[in-house]
Design an enzyme around this catalytic site. Structure first.
Site, short mmCIF file in Angstrom:
data_model
loop_
_atom_site.label_atom_id
_atom_site.label_comp_id
_atom_site.label_asym_id
_atom_site.label_seq_id
_atom_site.Cartn_x
_atom_site.Cartn_y
_atom_site.Cartn_z
N LEU A 10 -38.16 -15.51 -10.00
CA LEU A 10 -36.87 -15.36 -10.67
C LEU A 10 -36.99 -14.61 -11.99
CD1 LEU A 10 -35.85 -19.06 -10.14
CD2 LEU A 10 -34.49 -17.17 -9.28
N THR A 12 -41.14 -5.09 -17.49
CA THR A 12 -41.10 -6.49 -17.06
C THR A 12 -40.81 -6.58 -15.57
OG1 THR A 12 -40.22 -7.07 -19.21
CG2 THR A 12 -39.93 -8.70 -17.48
N TYR A 67 -32.32 0.40 -14.32
CA TYR A 67 -32.50 -1.02 -14.01
C TYR A 67 -32.35 -1.25 -12.51
CZ TYR A 67 -31.22 -5.91 -13.44
OH TYR A 67 -31.13 -7.20 -12.99
N LYS A 84 -35.25 -2.77 -9.84
CA LYS A 84 -35.12 -3.89 -8.91
C LYS A 84 -35.30 -3.42 -7.46
CE LYS A 84 -34.61 -7.54 -9.81
NZ LYS A 84 -35.60 -8.60 -10.22
#
Ligand code: UDP
Length: 271
Positions: A20, A39, A93, A97
């Site tokens: 998560l 990250t 972004y 993902k």
């Protein structure tokens, strides 16, 4: 997550991995794109490598941002991604993902690792921080503090908000279902509301005397910012596989968040 030794140790000790941890929140992504990309991409690599090392089942959480500007709704898992330039942080972004997802599929296909990908659509509820710009924790705090509610753009953009407790049940259900392995699932609510209506609903449920103000996107985020006009999930796939459907509606969500913020403010007042 970026500390590979800590990840290795944690994965070694557990039965399944639910990944998560990520840089989330459009505000954070826009303000710190480099941190967010590092990250999300390095973090996912580190978690998947450790899961592979110890042969642990791993569920990777992705996002509805994957679909970018595809405003057709409801969006099924096979819907196209429609993105703007990678020079716009929001699309960078979305791409980070997508890389996480592709890594999960590749580990499943090429390394036989049991992986599951879940695309979360606006998961909200108690304990969601207002720090990264998410709309419900921000507007509820504004309403309870008697401040203006900041609606970005004209407020006609719509979203579907899913209670975190429902989302957690979806993740656990998928982990218990072997046929979910190697696949991707949307998780979200189908109750669609415009942000303008959401602000009015929050004022009504908090009985606040706050007003609604409209803030242009380039003031709220950055110049050239592009928002999604609409984002509605098609959750037929998870429903057919494990029978999941959200049990809580938007009013349940708002009541939970309002109760939490009221308790927080009462605590602050007595401190
Ligand atoms: N939004 C808003 N006011 C705020 C924060 C967000 O109007 O104070 C809008 C935002 O522009 C978007 C929607 O609310 O259209 C949902 O934003 P959030 O960041 O919660 O999730 P997103 O769907 O953008 O990932």
């Amino acid at each position: 997550m970026l500390d590979e030794l800590a990840v290795d140790e944690a994965v070694r000790q557990c039965d399944v991995v639910i990944h998560l941890a990520a840089a989330v929140g459009v505000k954070l992504i826009v303000e710190q794109p480099l941190y967010s990309l590092t990250t999300n991409i390095r973090g996912a690599i580190s978690v998947l490598q450790a899961a592979h090392r110890y042969r642990r089942k791993v569920l990777v959480t992705s996002t509805s941002e994957i679909y970018g500007k595809n405003g057709a709704g409801p969006l099924s898992e096979t819907a196209d991604r429609i993105l703007g330039s990678p020079a716009v942080s929001r699309w960078a972004y979305s791409t980070s993902k997508a890389v996480d997802e592709i890594l999960a599929y590749a580990y499943h296909r090429e390394r036989d690792l049991p992986t599951i990908v879940v695309r979360l659509f606006n998961t909200v509820g108690p304990r969601q921080s207002p720090a990264y710009g998410m709309v419900i924790p921000r507007l509820v705090r504004q309403a309870l503090a008697g401040e203006d509610l900041t609606v970005y753009g004209d407020g006609s953009q719509t979203r579907c908000f899913c209670h975190v407790s429902d989302a957690v049940e979806a993740l656990i259900g998928l982990l218990d279902e072997p046929r979910a392995e190697g696949d991707v699932f949307n998780v979200g609510s189908s109750e669609e509301i415009s942000i303008g209506e959401l602000a009015s609903r929050i004022i009504e449920r908090t009985e606040s005397s706050s007003r609604i103000v409209h803030v242009p996107y380039d003031v709220a985020y950055e110049s050239g910012f592009e928002d999604m006009a609409r984002r509605v999930p098609d959750t037929t796939k998870i429903n057919q596989l494990i029978g999941w459907t959200p049990k809580r509606n938007l009013d349940d969500i708002l009541d939970d968040v309002i109760a939490e913020v009221r308790a927080e403010q009462a605590g602050d007042a007595t401190r």
